[in-house]
Design an enzyme around this catalytic site. Sequence first.
Site, short mmCIF file in Angstrom:
data_model
loop_
_atom_site.label_atom_id
_atom_site.label_comp_id
_atom_site.label_asym_id
_atom_site.label_seq_id
_atom_site.Cartn_x
_atom_site.Cartn_y
_atom_site.Cartn_z
N GLY A 519 0.84 -1.19 0.00
CA GLY A 519 0.00 0.00 0.00
C GLY A 519 0.87 1.24 0.00
N ALA A 520 0.22 2.38 0.14
CA ALA A 520 0.95 3.63 0.12
C ALA A 520 1.92 3.72 1.28
CB ALA A 520 -0.05 4.79 0.17
N ASP A 631 -7.59 8.10 2.63
CA ASP A 631 -7.36 7.18 1.52
C ASP A 631 -8.39 6.05 1.53
OD1 ASP A 631 -6.18 6.26 -0.77
OD2 ASP A 631 -4.44 5.36 0.20
#
Length: 795
Positions: A519-520, A631
């Site tokens: 993920g980010a 997000d």
Amino acid sequence: MAPAQLRLVFLTIFLRFIAAQQNDGSVSVGASLTATSDVKPWLSSSGEFAFGFKQVQGNDNFLLSIWYEKIPDKTIVWYPEEGRMVPTGSKVELLRESGLVLTDPQGTQVWRSGSISAVASGFMNDTGNFVVFGSNSRKLWGSFDFPANTLLPTQVMERGGGMKSTTSATNFSGGRFQLRFQEDGNLVLNTRDILSGNAYDAYYTSDTDDATNSTNSGEQVIFDATGYMYILRRNGQRFDLTPRGSLPSGDYYHRATLDSDGVFRQYYFPKNPTSNTTWKVIWFVPRDICNIGGNLDSGACGYNNVCSLKDNRPNCECPQGFSLLDPNNPNGDCKPDFTPTCDEVDSIDFIELDNIDWPNSDYVHMKPSDNDTCKSSCLEDCFCAVAIYRDNECWKKRLPLSNGRERDNVKAFVKYRVGDRPLPNTPLQIPPPQYPPRLPGEKKDGTSLIVVGSVLLGTSVFVIFVLIGVICVGFFVIYKKKPRNTYSIIKDVETNLPRFTYQELVEATDGFKDELGKGAFGTVYKGVIGKRIVAVKKLNTVVQDGEKEFKTEVDVIARTHQKNLVQLLGYCDDGEQRVLVYEFMSNGTLAEYLFGDTKPTWRQRSFIAVGIAKGLAYLHEECSTQIIHCDIKPKNILLDDYFNAKISDFGLAKLLMMNQSHTNTGIRGTKGYVAPEWFRNMPVTVKVDVYSFGVLLLEIISCRKSLVYESGEKGVAVLTDLAWDCYQEGRLDTFVENDLEAFDDYKKLATFVMVGLWCVQENSFLRPTMRKVIQMLEGGIEVAEPPCPCSVSSY
Ligand SMILES: *[C@@H]1O[C@H](CO)[C@@H](O)[C@H](O)[C@H]1NC(C)=O
Ligand SMILES: *[C@@H]1O[C@H](CO)[C@@H](O)[C@H](O)[C@H]1NC(C)=O
Ligand SMILES: *[C@@H]1O[C@H](CO)[C@@H](O)[C@H](O)[C@H]1NC(C)=O
Ligand SMILES: *[C@@H]1O[C@H](CO)[C@@H](O)[C@H](O)[C@H]1NC(C)=O
Ligand SMILES: *[C@@H]1O[C@H](CO)[C@@H](O)[C@H](O)[C@H]1NC(C)=O
């Protein structure tokens, strides 16, 4: 001196003589109180604290004590050691030769305030400390130096100090738990044997002892006047007990009490209460009192008893086949209703219990094993009273069983003699798995039913909010390993979370081998800690320098407890390595589920959508520190065994040094879900999450992705346009691609689409709050016609 003044002086002396206590809190030598139902206590000058006899447990039981006079239930904060109750007619006196003396009606001394003499006066301080002074205002004795079960602001505990829990709410004699600030500087909680007073293993320690850090160990436990508790280290540093920033602002009473259930809690209560206010908890240890198992004690509940956490309090229930030894003490021992047996095999049978484990008192451990072997092995073994089966392992145990608790996937076989069949008492209630509830709107029996449905839903929205509130207070089970396991879990007091070393997580994940996703913020790996499967997230881009900030954020995340949020179980903060350990979600991400080969049913999808809304509403409005997720997208929604939606990665945006409440330059989030204000240099608020939720909701409704990629081009977000067009033209069947189940549920489908369109409004003020979103989705309030969400669908 004028005659009037003279009269006043005489009057004052006279009044002092008859009342013996002034409203300035002082008490003169010779003053006394006699235990009767209408006896007036000695008050502090503000009238907030009272010293005197308090009736407990019926008429003839008085406890010499100090209490909050202005709080309706007059919570007791101090009593003499051992909390002896005395009958009517008992007396407490302040004597020049011996200080405070408590005698029973026969004149026998029950207690006195140590060996002191030359007493000049007593004083009930507004802090709650009753002090006995000698000449020159020298302090001879103070109730703060002999805490009973409660500490108050301005109170200090030196090395060697301690206190005990009460036996119950009405029996103040010393219970099974104690807190000690040991001579070595460690603050510990441990169980103790009531008869001998022996201390058993600690179930909480602050690790501020000399051995851990000889130069910087704990010196004093301080409860400061502002309400913060901490351990003052030798070099003046603080080891925080009350998490920083956790105190409510305003005028509150604070106290920290070792409760009779073994939990040490800091409470607060408003000085200007509205009706029905109760003490609220700021902070407590241990996190899971059901999980304190030492080897020599019964645990939080009595022997054979089973503990489960309810609102962070231990709930003890005897399992089927057992009943309470003392019916008045539900937290006490349970006795078997049958004769434990060693007879021939054919006269033996078993009670089978699900999801109950007694981790101690085993004498045989078989590995591997299966459930049938486990049972038959116990059947043939004369010594075996109970066999526990879990994950291909079998433990044979003798009675009494200790440290009983609820645990998933455990089977207990309890042996008894046939003919001795215990009466089936109420078996322990294990909640059934949760499946998506059937919503009233789903039946399509005409409009009248839908109207009734909306009314019902209106009620249930309220119930749900109450429930969310309850859940918010916390229902929280952390898997804590048994002492015999190899991991050394250090529980960090600031975060109340297990803290792992990096090496432990390397082992738990087999060298970060099994990658679950990227993920980010980092990469997630599957791991096993103890027997629990976990998701281990290695953060890759933490730019924060301070260890303190990291802990603060972890603490914020750790304090969110809601059904629709992925629970943080622990963390690692080892040098450069920052790792978070989460519960593992067996059904993967919503992205896989939604856009996979088989389309989930409309019922499942709408259940998931409402779940996500609830999780977000909690983050925005119900936890102590507001969290903007930043997000929200299908990849960040995980699904548990029962397809409950759980939001992951919340709180991490903050961790990555983003200044959430102000305008900012670095856009966080994922294309297609990002609210327009990110590009407009406008303040970022919770409404950015509402926007992303709107996009997500439209995806859930239609099972279409928000971004459409056209032959190597960059993605174009068209879903909101499509939704708007279909909505305007009354072609919702096109939007859901002829999903008949959804179309048959037209009212709900239309509601969901309208809510989605409201959420993706360009003007953030037009977007509803998540709380309102829930009400609309659940049919609690009507949804108005949304305006066009124009010009926001692509960037
Ligand atoms: C009451 O307690 C406060 C705070 O500890 C202290 O400053 C004050 O001197 C005390 N009053 C008396 C009369 O002891
Ligand atoms: C209070 O509890 C103790 C044990 O902790 C017990 O011995 C005593 O009898 C109890 N007192 C009353 C009044 O119930
Ligand atoms: C002890 O505390 C000092 C001061 O905070 C710190 O510098 C030192 O590293 C600590 N030692 C250990 C062994 O933790
Ligand atoms: C306060 O509590 C009492 C008793 O629990 C109850 O009867 C009363 O209705 C409550 N009042 C409010 C305003 O909640
Ligand atoms: C053992 O497990 C199997 C499969 O789950 C089940 O059919 C069987 O009844 C179990 N046996 C016992 C004694 O619980």
